[in-house]
Design an enzyme around this catalytic site. Structure first.
Site, short mmCIF file in Angstrom:
data_model
loop_
_atom_site.label_atom_id
_atom_site.label_comp_id
_atom_site.label_asym_id
_atom_site.label_seq_id
_atom_site.Cartn_x
_atom_site.Cartn_y
_atom_site.Cartn_z
N ARG A 114 0.82 -1.23 0.00
CA ARG A 114 0.00 0.00 0.00
C ARG A 114 0.85 1.27 0.00
O ARG A 114 0.39 2.35 0.39
CB ARG A 114 -0.97 0.03 1.18
N LYS A 136 3.42 11.78 -10.90
CA LYS A 136 2.54 10.99 -11.78
C LYS A 136 3.26 9.70 -12.10
O LYS A 136 4.39 9.72 -12.64
CB LYS A 136 2.30 11.74 -13.09
N GLU A 178 10.08 18.61 -24.21
CA GLU A 178 9.33 19.06 -23.02
C GLU A 178 9.78 20.47 -22.60
O GLU A 178 8.98 21.25 -22.12
CB GLU A 178 9.54 18.09 -21.85
N LYS A 217 7.48 23.59 -12.96
CA LYS A 217 6.59 22.44 -12.70
C LYS A 217 6.24 22.34 -11.22
O LYS A 217 5.08 22.06 -10.87
CB LYS A 217 7.23 21.13 -13.19
N GLU A 227 -4.22 17.44 -11.07
CA GLU A 227 -4.56 17.85 -12.44
C GLU A 227 -6.06 18.08 -12.66
O GLU A 227 -6.66 17.49 -13.55
CB GLU A 227 -4.02 16.82 -13.44
N ARG A 231 -2.66 22.25 -13.62
CA ARG A 231 -1.68 21.27 -14.11
C ARG A 231 -1.97 20.83 -15.55
O ARG A 231 -1.07 20.33 -16.23
CB ARG A 231 -1.63 20.06 -13.16
N ASN A 235 -0.01 19.94 -20.38
CA ASN A 235 -0.34 19.03 -21.47
C ASN A 235 -0.28 19.70 -22.84
O ASN A 235 -0.73 19.13 -23.84
CB ASN A 235 -1.74 18.42 -21.27
N HIS A 238 0.32 17.74 -25.98
CA HIS A 238 0.26 16.32 -25.63
C HIS A 238 -0.95 15.56 -26.17
O HIS A 238 -0.88 14.35 -26.33
CB HIS A 238 0.34 16.14 -24.11
N HIS A 242 0.34 12.48 -28.03
CA HIS A 242 0.09 11.08 -27.64
C HIS A 242 -0.46 10.27 -28.81
O HIS A 242 -0.10 9.10 -28.99
CB HIS A 242 -0.86 11.00 -26.44
N HIS A 252 8.32 9.71 -27.04
CA HIS A 252 7.40 10.66 -26.40
C HIS A 252 7.80 12.12 -26.73
O HIS A 252 6.98 12.91 -27.20
CB HIS A 252 7.39 10.42 -24.89
N1 NAD Z 1 5.27 11.02 -15.06
C1 NAD Z 1 5.27 12.11 -15.78
O1 NAD Z 1 4.90 13.20 -15.33
C2 NAD Z 1 5.78 12.04 -17.20
C3 NAD Z 1 6.06 13.23 -17.91
C4 NAD Z 1 6.62 13.12 -19.18
C5 NAD Z 1 6.86 11.87 -19.73
N2 NAD Z 1 6.56 10.74 -19.01
C6 NAD Z 1 6.85 9.40 -19.55
O2 NAD Z 1 8.26 9.29 -19.68
C7 NAD Z 1 8.55 8.33 -20.70
C8 NAD Z 1 9.62 8.87 -21.62
O3 NAD Z 1 10.78 9.12 -20.85
P1 NAD Z 1 12.25 9.10 -21.50
O4 NAD Z 1 12.23 9.91 -22.73
O5 NAD Z 1 13.20 9.39 -20.43
O6 NAD Z 1 12.34 7.59 -22.04
P2 NAD Z 1 13.14 6.31 -21.54
O7 NAD Z 1 12.99 6.09 -20.10
O8 NAD Z 1 12.71 5.20 -22.44
O9 NAD Z 1 14.66 6.69 -21.83
C9 NAD Z 1 15.07 6.92 -23.16
C10 NAD Z 1 16.29 6.06 -23.52
O10 NAD Z 1 17.45 6.59 -22.89
C11 NAD Z 1 18.17 5.55 -22.21
N3 NAD Z 1 18.91 6.21 -21.13
C12 NAD Z 1 18.42 6.63 -19.94
N4 NAD Z 1 19.36 7.34 -19.27
C13 NAD Z 1 20.47 7.33 -20.04
C14 NAD Z 1 21.77 7.92 -19.91
N5 NAD Z 1 22.10 8.68 -18.85
N6 NAD Z 1 22.67 7.70 -20.89
C15 NAD Z 1 22.33 6.99 -22.00
N7 NAD Z 1 21.12 6.44 -22.20
C16 NAD Z 1 20.19 6.61 -21.23
C17 NAD Z 1 17.09 4.59 -21.82
O11 NAD Z 1 17.60 3.31 -21.57
C18 NAD Z 1 16.19 4.61 -23.04
O12 NAD Z 1 16.70 3.78 -24.03
C19 NAD Z 1 7.23 8.04 -21.41
O13 NAD Z 1 6.75 6.80 -20.98
C20 NAD Z 1 6.33 9.16 -20.94
O14 NAD Z 1 4.96 8.77 -20.91
C21 NAD Z 1 6.04 10.82 -17.77
ZN ZN Z 2 5.32 14.72 -21.90
#
Ligand code: NAD
Ligand code: ZN
Length: 354
Positions: A114, A136, A178, A217, A227, A231, A235, A238, A242, A252
Site C-alpha cells: 500500500r 505521476k 518538453e 513544474k 490535475e 496542471r 499538457n 500532448h 500522444h 514521447h
Molecule cells: N510522469 C510524468 O509526469 C511524465 C512526464 C513526461 C513523460 N513521461 C513518460 O516518460 C517516458 C519517456 O521518458 P524518456 O524519454 O526518459 O524515455 P526512456 O525512459 O525510455 O529513456 C530513453 C532512452 O534513454 C536511455 N537512457 C536513460 N538514461 C540514459 C543515460 N544517462 N545515458 C544513455 N542512455 C540513457 C534509456 O535506456 C532509453 O533507451 C514516457 O513513458 C512518458 O509517458 C512521464
Molecule cells: Zn510529456
C-alpha cells in the site's frame, strides 16, 4: 547543490539539483536500511558497476529498455521481485533511469504494501525536466498510454546533470521537446532558449534550463497536484502528441514536438493563440526537431491517427477533443472541438507546413 521543495496535500518532496547530489543525499537516505533499485538495461550497462558500489547488498531490477516495457507484466514482475526480496514497509525504492523507469518504479512503490517511500534519480533530460517531478506514475495498457497509474510523490528527486553526458543526441532532442513546452508557457524559459539557441546541447546551459523547468513544474504541482485545473497546462502539445506517439513509433519527446507544432498552428488559425507568440513557439519547435534529424514521419493519414486522441480520456470532454494551448506568455487555455472538426483541423495543420 540546489534545493526545490514541492509541497502538496499528500506530502512535501524535495528536489535536489547538482553534480554533488548523490554524494550528499545517498548517505542520508540509503544507508542503514533496506533499498530496492529499479533501472533499465541501457542505464545499467553504463552505470551498473557504479550503482552496485553505491547500493551494496541491494536487490536490483533491470527492466529491458523502451516504452513497450512500461506495461502491466513488467509491473507485476517488479512487485514479485520486491516480494521475493522480502521488502518491508520501511524499505525504499530508487528509480534510476528515464521516464519509463520513473513511471513504472513509482507505480510499483505506490502499490507495494500500500505504498513505500521512493526516490527518483532521473538520467534522461526528459525525466530531469519533467517526469521525475510531480508524482505521476503509470503504465500503458492495451495501447492506451498511462491509463493505469497513481499520483504518488517521491520523497526526494536527485537530479545529477552529469548523467546527460552519455545521453544520445536523439534523447537530448526528446528532453528539449518538453523544455519547449515550458517555454511556450513561461516567459523566462522562452527568453533563455531564444537567447542561447546555439548552446542548447551544452551541459552547463542544460543544467540551468532543467532548474528553471523544475521550478515551473513544482509551482504548478503545488497549486494543482491532481490535475483538475492548472496542471492541465503542462499538457500543451500532448493531446496530438500522444496520438502521434501511438501511431508513428516516435518517442514521447519527439511526438510532443510534432504535437506542439500542429496544435499551435491549429490554435493560431482558430484565433485562440496570439499569432506572434505562436510563431515564436513554432520556430523553437522547428529548431528542436532539427537537433537530431530523423526521417520525417508520414502524416498523410493523420486524420485516421487523430482517432487515437480519443483514447486519452483526460483529453476528451463531452465527446470533444481537448487541447491545452499556450495563448500568449503566461496565458493558457483549454481548447476543444468535436472529433470530426479536430481531424480536419489537424490535417490542415499538417498541410500548413508544406
Ligand atoms: N510522469 C510524468 O509526469 C511524465 C512526464 C513526461 C513523460 N513521461 C513518460 O516518460 C517516458 C519517456 O521518458 P524518456 O524519454 O526518459 O524515455 P526512456 O525512459 O525510455 O529513456 C530513453 C532512452 O534513454 C536511455 N537512457 C536513460 N538514461 C540514459 C543515460 N544517462 N545515458 C544513455 N542512455 C540513457 C534509456 O535506456 C532509453 O533507451 C514516457 O513513458 C512518458 O509517458 C512521464
Ligand atoms: Zn510529456
Amino acid at each position: 547543490m540546489r534545493e526545490i521543495m514541492v509541497k502538496t496535500p499528500s506530502m512535501t518532496s524535495t528536489i535536489y539539483i547538482g553534480e554533488d547530489v548523490i554524494a550528499k543525499r545517498l548517505p542520508v537516505l540509503a544507508s542503514g536500511q533496506t533499498n530496492f533499485v529499479v533501472t533499465d538495461e541501457n542505464v545499467y550497462a553504463l552505470y551498473g558497476e557504479w550503482l552496485r558500489a553505491k547500493f551494496p547488498k541491494t536487490e536490483f531490477f533491470i527492466l529491458p529498455s523502451g516504452e513497450e516495457h512500461k506495461n502491466f507484466s513488467s509491473l507485476q514482475t517488479i512487485l514479485e521481485k520486491m516480494t521475493q526480496a522480502g521488502l518491508r514497509r520501511t524499505a525504499r525504492l530508487f528509480a534510476v533511469g528515464g521516464g519509463v523507469v520513473g513511471d513504472i518504479g513509482g507505480l510499483a512503490a505506490s502499490l507495494y504494501m500500500r505504498g513505500i517511500s521512493y526516490v527518483q534519480i532521473p538520467t534522461t533530460l526528459l525525466a530531469q525536466v519533467d517526469s521525475s517531478v510531480g508524482g505521476k506514475t503509470a503504465v500503458d495498457l492495451n495501447g492506451v498510454k498511462n491509463v493505469v497509474g497513481a499520483f504518488y510523490q517521491p520523497c526526494e528527486v536527485w537530479i545529477d546533470p552529469t548523467f546527460l553526458k552519455t545521453l544520445p543526441e536523439r534523447e537530448i532532442k526528446c528532453g528539449v521537446g518538453e523544455i519547449v513546452k515550458y517555454a511556450a508557457l513561461n516567459a523566462e524559459i522562452l527568453r533563455l532558449i531564444e537567447e542561447n539557441t546555439e548552446r542548447i546541447c551544452d551541459l552547463g546551459f542544460l543544467t540551468t534550463l532543467v532548474e528553471e523547468c523544475v521550478r515551473h513544474k513544482a509551482k504548478v504541482v503545488e497549486i494543482d497536484e491532481k490535475e483538475t485545473g492548472e496542471r492541465k497546462s503542462l499538457n500543451v502539445g500532448h493531446t496530438t502528441g500522444h496520438a502521434i506517439e501511438l501511431t508513428s513509433g516516435l518517442s514521447h519527446g519527439e511526438s510532443v514536438l510534432y504535437g506542439m507544432l500542429f496544435e499551435t498552428r491549429m490554435a493560431v488559425r482558430a484565433g485562440v493563440c496570439d499569432r506572434a507568440h505562436g510563431e515564436r513557439v513554432i520556430q523553437l519547435v522547428e529548431k528542436a526537431l532539427a537537433l537530431a534529424p530523423c526521417s520525417k514521419p508520414d502524416f498523410s493519414k493523420i486524420e485516421t491517427d487523430a482517432e487515437k486522441a480519443r483514447s486519452d480520456k483526460k483529453n476528451t470532454e463531452n465527446g470533444e477533443i481537448m487541447m491545452a494551448v499556450a495563448q500568449d506568455l503566461g496565458a493558457w487555455t483549454l481548447f476543444s472541438m468535436p472529433l470530426e472538426s479536430y481531424k480536419s483541423a489537424l490535417a490542415q495543420a499538417v498541410k500548413d507546413g508544406r
